[in-house]
Scaffold this motif. Structure first.
Motif, PDB file in Angstrom:
ATOM      1  N   SER A  11      -3.310   1.024   9.739  1.00  0.00           N
ATOM      2  CA  SER A  11      -3.188  -0.428   9.938  1.00  0.00           C
ATOM      3  C   SER A  11      -4.228  -0.954  10.923  1.00  0.00           C
ATOM      4  O   SER A  11      -4.188  -2.119  11.301  1.00  0.00           O
ATOM      5  CB  SER A  11      -1.769  -0.756  10.430  1.00  0.00           C
ATOM      6  N   LYS A 111       8.668  -5.920  15.977  1.00  0.00           N
ATOM      7  CA  LYS A 111       7.575  -6.315  15.073  1.00  0.00           C
ATOM      8  C   LYS A 111       7.871  -7.632  14.370  1.00  0.00           C
ATOM      9  O   LYS A 111       6.953  -8.414  14.130  1.00  0.00           O
ATOM     10  CB  LYS A 111       7.307  -5.215  14.053  1.00  0.00           C
ATOM     11  N   GLY A 145       5.277  10.079  18.689  1.00  0.00           N
ATOM     12  CA  GLY A 145       5.380   9.455  19.998  1.00  0.00           C
ATOM     13  C   GLY A 145       6.828   9.035  20.234  1.00  0.00           C
ATOM     14  O   GLY A 145       7.638   8.987  19.305  1.00  0.00           O
ATOM     15  N   ASP A 147       8.115   6.243  20.697  1.00  0.00           N
ATOM     16  CA  ASP A 147       8.569   5.023  20.008  1.00  0.00           C
ATOM     17  C   ASP A 147       9.258   5.322  18.681  1.00  0.00           C
ATOM     18  O   ASP A 147       9.965   4.472  18.154  1.00  0.00           O
ATOM     19  CB  ASP A 147       7.369   4.083  19.762  1.00  0.00           C
ATOM     20  N   VAL A 185       2.224   5.762  25.504  1.00  0.00           N
ATOM     21  CA  VAL A 185       1.108   5.130  26.217  1.00  0.00           C
ATOM     22  C   VAL A 185       1.325   3.625  26.143  1.00  0.00           C
ATOM     23  O   VAL A 185       1.605   3.082  25.072  1.00  0.00           O
ATOM     24  CB  VAL A 185      -0.241   5.520  25.566  1.00  0.00           C
ATOM     25  N   SER A 196      -0.743  -0.573  21.087  1.00  0.00           N
ATOM     26  CA  SER A 196      -0.586  -0.624  19.633  1.00  0.00           C
ATOM     27  C   SER A 196      -1.892  -1.027  18.972  1.00  0.00           C
ATOM     28  O   SER A 196      -2.628  -1.867  19.503  1.00  0.00           O
ATOM     29  CB  SER A 196       0.502  -1.655  19.317  1.00  0.00           C
ATOM     30  N   LYS A 197      -2.178  -0.442  17.790  1.00  0.00           N
ATOM     31  CA  LYS A 197      -3.444  -0.758  17.136  1.00  0.00           C
ATOM     32  C   LYS A 197      -3.449  -2.171  16.562  1.00  0.00           C
ATOM     33  O   LYS A 197      -4.497  -2.708  16.243  1.00  0.00           O
ATOM     34  CB  LYS A 197      -3.828   0.293  16.095  1.00  0.00           C
ATOM     35  N   THR A 198      -2.259  -2.799  16.406  1.00  0.00           N
ATOM     36  CA  THR A 198      -2.238  -4.160  15.865  1.00  0.00           C
ATOM     37  C   THR A 198      -1.951  -5.225  16.935  1.00  0.00           C
ATOM     38  O   THR A 198      -1.730  -6.375  16.597  1.00  0.00           O
ATOM     39  CB  THR A 198      -1.203  -4.283  14.713  1.00  0.00           C
TER      40      THR A 198
HETATM   41  N1  AQP Z   1       1.499   3.770  22.449  1.00  0.00           N
HETATM   42  C1  AQP Z   1       1.828   4.938  21.936  1.00  0.00           C
HETATM   43  N2  AQP Z   1       2.080   5.990  22.740  1.00  0.00           N
HETATM   44  C2  AQP Z   1       2.407   7.203  22.219  1.00  0.00           C
HETATM   45  N3  AQP Z   1       2.490   7.442  20.882  1.00  0.00           N
HETATM   46  C3  AQP Z   1       2.235   6.411  20.045  1.00  0.00           C
HETATM   47  N4  AQP Z   1       2.229   6.313  18.708  1.00  0.00           N
HETATM   48  C4  AQP Z   1       1.911   5.045  18.368  1.00  0.00           C
HETATM   49  N5  AQP Z   1       1.695   4.301  19.444  1.00  0.00           N
HETATM   50  C5  AQP Z   1       1.895   5.123  20.523  1.00  0.00           C
HETATM   51  C6  AQP Z   1       2.500   7.413  17.813  1.00  0.00           C
HETATM   52  O1  AQP Z   1       1.429   7.489  16.873  1.00  0.00           O
HETATM   53  C7  AQP Z   1       1.931   7.946  15.622  1.00  0.00           C
HETATM   54  C8  AQP Z   1       1.447   7.081  14.524  1.00  0.00           C
HETATM   55  O2  AQP Z   1       1.953   5.771  14.691  1.00  0.00           O
HETATM   56  P1  AQP Z   1       1.894   4.773  13.484  1.00  0.00           P
HETATM   57  O3  AQP Z   1       0.502   4.505  13.115  1.00  0.00           O
HETATM   58  O4  AQP Z   1       2.715   5.276  12.370  1.00  0.00           O
HETATM   59  O5  AQP Z   1       2.603   3.459  13.912  1.00  0.00           O
HETATM   60  P2  AQP Z   1       3.159   2.900  15.222  1.00  0.00           P
HETATM   61  O6  AQP Z   1       4.049   3.847  15.914  1.00  0.00           O
HETATM   62  O7  AQP Z   1       3.766   1.576  14.880  1.00  0.00           O
HETATM   63  O8  AQP Z   1       1.815   2.757  16.066  1.00  0.00           O
HETATM   64  P3  AQP Z   1       0.936   1.523  16.359  1.00  0.00           P
HETATM   65  O9  AQP Z   1      -0.358   1.978  16.913  1.00  0.00           O
HETATM   66  O10 AQP Z   1       1.729   0.563  17.192  1.00  0.00           O
HETATM   67  O11 AQP Z   1       0.662   0.917  14.947  1.00  0.00           O
HETATM   68  P4  AQP Z   1       0.926  -0.520  14.414  1.00  0.00           P
HETATM   69  O12 AQP Z   1       0.226  -1.411  15.393  1.00  0.00           O
HETATM   70  O13 AQP Z   1       0.342  -0.539  13.050  1.00  0.00           O
HETATM   71  O14 AQP Z   1       2.400  -0.721  14.394  1.00  0.00           O
HETATM   72  C9  AQP Z   1       3.457   7.965  15.725  1.00  0.00           C
HETATM   73  O15 AQP Z   1       3.879   9.295  15.945  1.00  0.00           O
HETATM   74  C10 AQP Z   1       3.738   7.134  16.948  1.00  0.00           C
HETATM   75  O16 AQP Z   1       4.908   7.545  17.613  1.00  0.00           O
END
Ligand code: AQP
Length: 335
Positions: A11, A111, A145, A147, A185, A196-198
């Motif tokens: 994403s 979200k 992670g 979360d 993190v 978060s990447k988004t």
């Molecule tokens: N901030 C974080 N600290 C530690 N672990 C993290 N993960 C995500 N953010 C953190 C872990 O990365 C893996 C992949 O995550 P994901 O891409 O499936 O979606 P997410 O958890 O929703 O991460 P993002 O970066 O916040 O994505 P978006 O913004 O698209 O929702 C998982 O193992 C997660 O725990």
């Protein structure tokens, strides 16, 4: 050997949070587990994605995973949308999971935010698809992670209810593997919010493709408080931004919070941030270079993903076919 499954959404550009909370632990697990790594593009479209950007991000995600050390020969790397079993089992799980369970999921609440009525139905049932991702392989260990802890508990609830409803012992219990001093993190702009990447602010995160200058600037600008770093871990209490930066340092240096505070306790953030940026650049720089090398050979990435999809489907298809038989489907397939 225990089977491991984990996924990551294409994403956006993977962040330091994804790396320290998940990807780096994946690499360590390859030594003594049978690992299945998945770029979960079905999950990614629970929020709007520009199609061209999604395609690019999917390749970049695969390239980053390869650059981080995912081994596509001894293990499996593939795209979720290439293996139909995920969506097939997710539908069964949509009918097993209870609305009340989904209503408790904090990630959906975060979200969807205030505009809940306008969130996609996919975002709401996201945890059912995640349960299907894992159970389609009878995987028993899932490195994620912090979360994702609640989603894994739900995946276990779904497995138990399926087994109970159909009087079988078919889906095994999953053990979450939440590892390291940076299992969550936090944002560089707000130590109470996950990185978060988004996130709309690029300054809130370190992207895995940020160059040395960008990393140094983001760390320099990272929110902190006016006090020097404490000498004891207890002194990080009530200081989320300080705790976050110390945790990141510890994870990158492969040590503990206490060891970091032994070196930097009593010092100001100026000195600490400089050392942190330097350490980060030394760890992420080589991964960034390797990612770019992979991206120069897109056909090699596609070959790996196609081979991964074949091998993943060979495991998941019979398991999902058996789940379908258990629920009473006749299971005829097109000739
Ligand atoms: N901030 C974080 N600290 C530690 N672990 C993290 N993960 C995500 N953010 C953190 C872990 O990365 C893996 C992949 O995550 P994901 O891409 O499936 O979606 P997410 O958890 O929703 O991460 P993002 O970066 O916040 O994505 P978006 O913004 O698209 O929702 C998982 O193992 C997660 O725990």
């Amino acid at each position: 050997m225990q089977r491991v499954f984990s996924g990551i959404q294409p994403s956006g550009i993977p962040t330091l949070g994804n790396y320290l909370g998940a990807i780096r632990n994946w690499i360590g697990m390859q030594r003594d587990h049978e690992c299945i790594w998945c770029v979960v593009d079905l999950h990614a479209i629970t929020g709007w994605q520009d199609p061209a950007a999604l395609r690019r991000q999917t390749l970049e995600m695969a390239a980053t995973l390869l650059a981080c050390g995912v081994d596509p020969e001894k293990h499996i790397l593939f795209l979720q949308s290439s293996v139909r079993a995920h969506a097939q089992l997710a539908w069964i799980f949509n009918c097993v999971a209870r609305i009340g369970w989904l209503n408790r999921m904090t990630q959906f609440k975060e979200k969807a935010g205030k505009d809940r009525e306008n969130a996609s139905a996919g975002l709401y049932v996201y945890p059912n698809l995640m349960a299907a991702d894992i159970h389609a392989y009878h995987a028993t260990r899932v490195p994620v992670g912090d979360d994702q802890r609640q989603h894994l508990e739900l995946a276990n609830d779904i497995a138990k209810k399926f087994n109970f409803d159909y009087g079988v012992d078919f889906f095994p219990n999953i053990e979450p593997m939440i590892l390291g001093p940076a299992a969550r993190v936090m944002s560089l702009r707000d130590g109470t919010k996950k990185m978060s990447k988004t996130d709309p602010s690029d300054q809130s995160r370190i992207n895995m493709n940020d160059d040395a200058e960008t990393i140094a600037l983001k760390i320099r600008r990272a929110k902190t408080d006016p006090e020097p770093l404490p000498c004891e871990v207890a002194g990080l209490e009530g200081r989320p931004e300080a705790r976050n930066l110390v945790g990141i340092f510890a994870a990158l240096a492969e040590t503990e919070h206490t060891a970091v505070l032994r070196d930097f306790g009593g010092k100001g953030f100026g000195v600490f941030k400089e050392a942190l940026a330097e350490l980060m650049v030394s760890r992420l720089g080589p991964i960034n270079d390797e990612t770019r090398r992979w991206l120069d050979d897109e056909s090699a990435i596609l070959r790996i993903l196609r081979d991964g999809a074949d091998r993943a489907a060979a495991i998941a298809d019979p398991i999902v076919a058996e789940a379908e038989r258990l629920v009473g489907f006749i299971g005829l397939r097109p000739a």
